[in-house]
Structures are given as C-alpha cells and as structure tokens.
Design a protein around this motif. Structure first.
Motif, PDB file in Angstrom:
ATOM      1  N   ARG A 166      15.795 -62.647  51.432  1.00 30.64           N
ATOM      2  CA  ARG A 166      14.662 -63.526  51.115  1.00 30.64           C
ATOM      3  C   ARG A 166      13.909 -63.095  49.853  1.00 30.64           C
ATOM      4  O   ARG A 166      12.832 -63.571  49.586  1.00 30.64           O
ATOM      5  CB  ARG A 166      13.739 -63.595  52.320  1.00 30.64           C
ATOM      6  CG  ARG A 166      14.365 -64.417  53.440  1.00 30.64           C
ATOM      7  CD  ARG A 166      13.761 -64.128  54.783  1.00 30.64           C
ATOM      8  NE  ARG A 166      14.360 -64.919  55.829  1.00 30.64           N
ATOM      9  CZ  ARG A 166      15.503 -64.658  56.442  1.00 30.64           C
ATOM     10  NH1 ARG A 166      16.193 -63.591  56.087  1.00 30.64           N
ATOM     11  NH2 ARG A 166      15.967 -65.411  57.398  1.00 30.64           N
ATOM     12  N   LYS A 182      12.355 -60.367  49.200  1.00 33.04           N
ATOM     13  CA  LYS A 182      11.067 -59.763  49.544  1.00 33.04           C
ATOM     14  C   LYS A 182      11.179 -58.242  49.532  1.00 33.04           C
ATOM     15  O   LYS A 182      10.723 -57.547  50.431  1.00 33.04           O
ATOM     16  CB  LYS A 182      10.626 -60.219  50.930  1.00 33.04           C
ATOM     17  CG  LYS A 182      10.493 -61.705  51.109  1.00 33.04           C
ATOM     18  CD  LYS A 182       9.237 -62.206  50.465  1.00 33.04           C
ATOM     19  CE  LYS A 182       9.069 -63.675  50.779  1.00 33.04           C
ATOM     20  NZ  LYS A 182       8.050 -64.302  49.999  1.00 33.04           N
ATOM     21  N   TYR A 190       8.363 -55.676  50.343  1.00 26.67           N
ATOM     22  CA  TYR A 190       8.035 -55.310  51.715  1.00 26.67           C
ATOM     23  C   TYR A 190       8.847 -54.120  52.204  1.00 26.67           C
ATOM     24  O   TYR A 190       8.466 -53.455  53.156  1.00 26.67           O
ATOM     25  CB  TYR A 190       8.254 -56.490  52.664  1.00 26.67           C
ATOM     26  CG  TYR A 190       7.289 -57.635  52.454  1.00 26.67           C
ATOM     27  CD1 TYR A 190       5.912 -57.446  52.509  1.00 26.67           C
ATOM     28  CD2 TYR A 190       7.757 -58.909  52.210  1.00 26.67           C
ATOM     29  CE1 TYR A 190       5.033 -58.479  52.311  1.00 26.67           C
ATOM     30  CE2 TYR A 190       6.891 -59.970  52.006  1.00 26.67           C
ATOM     31  CZ  TYR A 190       5.538 -59.744  52.067  1.00 26.67           C
ATOM     32  OH  TYR A 190       4.667 -60.776  51.884  1.00 26.67           O
ATOM     33  N   LEU A 248      15.137 -58.820  54.357  1.00 20.40           N
ATOM     34  CA  LEU A 248      14.130 -58.886  53.294  1.00 20.40           C
ATOM     35  C   LEU A 248      14.794 -59.090  51.932  1.00 20.40           C
ATOM     36  O   LEU A 248      14.289 -59.846  51.095  1.00 20.40           O
ATOM     37  CB  LEU A 248      13.267 -57.627  53.298  1.00 20.40           C
ATOM     38  CG  LEU A 248      12.295 -57.517  54.467  1.00 20.40           C
ATOM     39  CD1 LEU A 248      11.691 -56.124  54.539  1.00 20.40           C
ATOM     40  CD2 LEU A 248      11.203 -58.572  54.372  1.00 20.40           C
TER      41      LEU A 248
END
Length: 168
Positions: A161, A163, A166, A158
């Motif tokens: 990326r 992210k 999340y 994560l």
C-alpha cells in the motif's frame, strides 16, 4: 526494450526521485535498526558475568533459531503479491499460523526431547552446561517466531500500500 516488454514497464506514469526516496528511506531505517538491535544484545551480554561465554552461547542459540526465523524471510513478498482482499488476508494468516506451528513443533523437539538435545550436542559439540544455556535462550526466543512472522507479514502489506513510513 526487452525490460519494457518483459516487465510491462511504461504502463504507469514515471515517478520522480522524491517518490522513491519516500518509499525507500523507512525500509532502510528499519534495516539499520534491526542491525543495531543485535549490537545492543551483545552490549548487554558484555556486561554480565563471564561475557565471552554468554555471547558465544547466545550466538549458538541465535544461529539455531535463525534456521527457523529465516523461514519468514519472504513473507513480506508473499503478503505484497498474494494478499489482494479480505479473503486472501484470512487465508494467508491461517497459512502462516500453520507454518509457525510446524516450526514451533520442530523447535520444541530440539529443546525438550533427549534426541533433539543429542542432535544439538552432536552438531555444535556442546557440553551439558552449554546445552542447558542454549536451550534456555531458545525457550526465550520462542515468542519471536510469532512476532517476527507477523511483523514480516504486515510489513509486506504496508509495502503493498506504499505505506513504508509506518514500517518504522
């Protein structure tokens, strides 16, 4: 100038403060949540009969388990840097399952063999009663080997990326 050359800085567009905050705050929030989790464990143990004894035994078991779980401390970095496609993803997961299996074997030897028990008694000056409780807590922690390892692995992916929202 040295940092620009060594780390190849300046190769991308500069980011603003908001970009860094959006990336950073979920990770910080998760770190705080993990620390608070330990407080809830201690709070729960403080309400059982003989709480000082239980907290002390749990601390011993946690410190033993920590030897194994800290082996996953750099799994996010590994996933972030080394997983760059489906094939890497599969190889990394197989590698982590191998690491978990080896750690699980050593943990089981400590818990379930007389020589492992003797090693725990010697290292921590445990009585037989405390040893039984420590082994009970360690058995309860076994599933954490898998969950912590793969939590760290997916956290690294994560982060790779961007992210981090999340993660929380």
């Amino acid at each position: 100038l040295y940092c620009y050359r060594v780390f190849n800085l300046g190769a991308s567009q500069p980011k603003n403060f908001g970009f860094y905050w959006k990336f950073y705050w979920p990770l910080t929030f998760m770190g705080l949540t993990l620390v608070l989790g330990r407080q809830f464990q201690n709070g729960f143990l403080a309400h059982v009969p003989n709480p000082v004894f239980e907290i002390a035994v749990f601390a011993i078991a946690s410190s033993i388990f920590g030897i194994f779980s800290e082996g996953f401390a750099f799994v996010p970095q590994m996933a972030n840097v080394m997983v760059n496609g489906n094939q890497d993803f599969k190889v990394a997961k197989r590698f982590l399952l191998l690491v978990i299996s080896v750690e699980l074997l050593f943990l089981m030897l400590l818990i379930f063999t007389p020589s492992g028990n003797q090693l725990l008694i010697w290292c921590f000056a445990l009585s037989e009663e405390i040893l039984q409780k420590v082994c009970y807590y360690l058995m309860a922690m076994i599933p954490l080997l898998f969950s912590q390892c793969f939590y760290q692995f997916y956290t690294g992916l994560l982060i790779q990326r961007k992210k981090t929202g999340y993660v929380t």
